[in-house]
Design a protein around this motif. Structure first.
Motif, PDB file in Angstrom:
ATOM      1  N   PHE A  50      -0.911   3.888   8.462  1.00 28.08           N
ATOM      2  CA  PHE A  50       0.137   4.807   8.901  1.00 28.08           C
ATOM      3  C   PHE A  50       1.469   4.451   8.245  1.00 28.08           C
ATOM      4  O   PHE A  50       2.230   5.344   7.841  1.00 28.08           O
ATOM      5  N   TYR A  51       1.759   3.160   8.129  1.00 25.88           N
ATOM      6  CA  TYR A  51       3.059   2.744   7.594  1.00 25.88           C
ATOM      7  C   TYR A  51       3.052   2.479   6.093  1.00 25.88           C
ATOM      8  O   TYR A  51       4.094   2.613   5.441  1.00 25.88           O
ATOM      9  N   PHE A  52       1.917   2.109   5.552  1.00 24.52           N
ATOM     10  CA  PHE A  52       1.887   1.693   4.138  1.00 24.52           C
ATOM     11  C   PHE A  52       0.920   2.518   3.290  1.00 24.52           C
ATOM     12  O   PHE A  52       0.850   2.309   2.077  1.00 24.52           O
ATOM     13  N   GLY A  53       0.192   3.457   3.907  1.00 24.78           N
ATOM     14  CA  GLY A  53      -0.768   4.249   3.150  1.00 24.78           C
ATOM     15  C   GLY A  53      -1.825   3.361   2.521  1.00 24.78           C
ATOM     16  O   GLY A  53      -2.328   2.428   3.140  1.00 24.78           O
ATOM     17  N   ASP A  54      -2.154   3.644   1.263  1.00 29.54           N
ATOM     18  CA  ASP A  54      -3.153   2.849   0.542  1.00 29.54           C
ATOM     19  C   ASP A  54      -2.535   1.656  -0.172  1.00 29.54           C
ATOM     20  O   ASP A  54      -3.245   0.920  -0.877  1.00 29.54           O
ATOM     21  N   GLU A  55      -1.227   1.455  -0.001  1.00 27.51           N
ATOM     22  CA  GLU A  55      -0.559   0.381  -0.720  1.00 27.51           C
ATOM     23  C   GLU A  55      -0.502  -0.893   0.115  1.00 27.51           C
ATOM     24  O   GLU A  55      -0.713  -0.882   1.325  1.00 27.51           O
TER      25      GLU A  55
END
Length: 552
Positions: free
Chosen positions: A379-384
């Motif tokens: 939710f906060y960092f996506g796929d990173e």
């Protein structure tokens, strides 16, 4: 010592070209007369270090405060360097201050006016319940308007204030009972300082905000205030109330090489005999679980008056909180509070994000916990990964779990239970960090208002580390904020009828509307709607309420 201080003050007055700077005023209190003085601020009489209660000592040092001393000759209220025992942290400079066990002292800021029945602000200091003191941030700008009398004060901190074993010697919440004692002192004495005891606003920043939010839930505070301003700290936050206070006490005792932790009588005796250098050996400030360990607790039955009888969420959901006007909010990038931990924590967050979940979440097994951790991380960092390029996600995550979402959760609970005079805001004014302070590269593009930024605009910063700002924009923002806060303290509304400021109605359903506090005030709809709904779903499913110590 008091005579020496008075002599030094008198000599300084005699040497001053502006003798009126040392003008004094004597005020009668229930304990005896107190004498305060003007300093370079010629609009205010300062009364420092008035003992409003007495901290018990020895084996009783974790119990409720005792009555304060009495005196017959005028008490020279000039001592401002006494603080309660506390650990050391880089955010607070205590050079020149003395830690003292009997530290329950109040400071009164009395405007130089013949007006009486002025509105009263009692301001609670922050510091995670483990550091801080009354004079760290002071409401003198409000007092200069000559419409407000203000009070700041010390209360017991850390283990000293919040050891909670559910025993006679450590029932819990000694530090909160200090705050109640201060409010009772205000009721008895503030009229003689020109204040109206029937018009008291309680306010505070950070842990002081959490404390104010908790004071509204306590049966001990009925009739002691009629408005509240919690600034960046909510009662339902993970760090505001200990999830399992006895386990916390056991864990810290083990840290101090005490092993017989399952014997509560022995555990109480161990803590009762500790010196303060041991009690304050850990400041509890940089924990990855976002708690400060020794904070308020839900109390068990010990035969004494209880400050907090149930979990804050339950009290709010049942509508048992005191429904008074509340000015309620936080800054838009509260998570900057954790920016100093970024380099130390980023690898751990990538390796096992679940270690950084707040402990007021519970799971049926590790698989469920890891699945939720991955969902939150996405939710906060996506796929990173957590890195310098995803800094905003890092800041938003800690903003939400520590400060923003607890406020928004509390607002929803209160509105659903019938509260109709909560004025919700997000503070978004910020100034860029100075270019010459040697910031690491990843911080140079951070643009937002950090933890309690609104408090340091309204009030005068003393010892908490910050950067001075003499810009015209800052002065404009300060004027706006003082007007809003003063309006609320004196009328119960930040924008009363007839004001030239934009209308600001109370918050209603869906946490809307809220006021965006910047150089231009902007009334907006639901605050942080997507993030709030995300955490609503999580807490509805996984919430772990705080528990009281079991009755022996």
């Amino acid at each position: 010592m008091k005579n020496i201080i008075l002599l030094c003050l008198t000599v300084a007055c005699a040497a001053s070209a502006q003798s009126e700077a040392c003008e004094s005023r004597t005020v009668q209190t229930a304990q005896g007369p107190v004498r305060g003085y003007k300093n370079d601020d010629k609009d205010i009489f300062f009364f420092y270090g008035i003992p409003y209660a007495t901290a018990p000592t020895g084996t009783r040092k974790f119990t409720a405060p005792l009555p304060g001393p009495e005196w017959k000759q005028p008490f020279e209220a000039v001592t401002k360097n006494i603080v309660c025992p506390q650990g050391k942290h880089q955010s607070l400079n205590l050079t020149g201050y003395e830690e003292r066990e009997d530290c329950l002292l109040a400071n009164v800021y009395m405007p130089d006016t013949n007006e009486t029945n002025l509105s009263v602000l009692v301001y609670v200091h922050g510091g995670g319940y483990v550091i801080g003191f009354g004079e760290a941030l002071v409401p003198t700008a409000l007092v200069r308007t000559k419409k407000v009398v203000a009070v700041t004060f010390n209360y017991r901190l850390g283990v000293h204030g919040f050891l909670c074993l559910g025993t006679e010697g450590a029932p819990g919440n000694a530090g909160m009972k200090d705050q109640v004692a201060l409010l009772r002192w205000v009721q008895k004495n503030i009229a003689n300082f020109g204040g109206n005891p029937d018009d008291v606003t309680i306010g505070g920043f950070s842990a002081g905000s959490s404390a104010v939010d908790l004071l509204m839930l306590s049966g001990m505070t009925e009739g002691l205030y009629n408005k509240a301003i919690p600034e960046s700290g909510a009662s339902v936050g993970v760090w505001s109330v200990q999830i399992d206070p006895v386990q916390n006490a056991k864990n810290f005792a083990k840290q101090l090489n005490f092993d017989n932790v399952d014997n509560i009588t022995a555990l109480e005796e161990f803590y009762s005999n500790l010196w303060y250098d041991a009690l304050t050996s850990d400041v509890f400030f940089d924990r990855i679980d976002s708690t400060f360990v020794f904070t308020p607790c839900v109390e068990g039955d010990t035969g004494v008056e209880k400050f907090l009888e149930d979990a804050p969420v339950n009290i709010l959901a049942q509508g048992k909180n005191r429904k008074v006007p509340v000015l309620y909010g936080f800054a838009n990038m509260e998570g900057l509070f954790r920016i100093g931990n970024f380099l130390q924590w980023k690898n751990g967050m990538n390796e096992k994000f679940s270690d950084f979940l707040p402990p007021d979440l519970q799971f049926k097994d590790d698989k469920e916990k890891e699945e939720l951790a991955q969902r939150i991380k996405n939710f906060y960092f996506g796929d990173e990964i957590v890195s310098e390029t995803t800094m905003q996600g890092y800041i938003d995550y800690f903003s939400d779990i520590m400060f923003a979402y607890p406020h928004l959760r509390a607002v929803k609970l209160q509105v659903d239970a019938g509260s109709d005079s909560i004025y919700l805001y997000e503070f978004s004014y910020y100034k860029p960090y100075p270019n010459n302070i040697g910031l690491p590269e990843f911080m140079k593009n951070v643009r937002g208002a950090g933890h309690c930024a609104q408090s340091t605009v309204v009030h005068e910063s003393n010892k908490f580390i910050g950067f001075p700002d003499n810009s015209e924009d800052f002065k404009t923002m300060k004027r706006i904020m003082i007007e809003l806060w003063l309006n609320f303290i004196t009328t119960g509304k930040p924008v009363p009828e007839g004001s030239k400021l934009p209308p600001w109605p109370p918050v209603g359903a869906n946490r809307s509307p809220h006021m965006d506090l910047d150089l231009q005030l902007n009334l907006k709809g639901s605050l942080n709607e997507k993030r709030a709904r995300f955490w609503d779903d999580i807490y509805q499913q996984f919430f772990r309420p705080p528990i009281a110590p079991l009755k022996l």
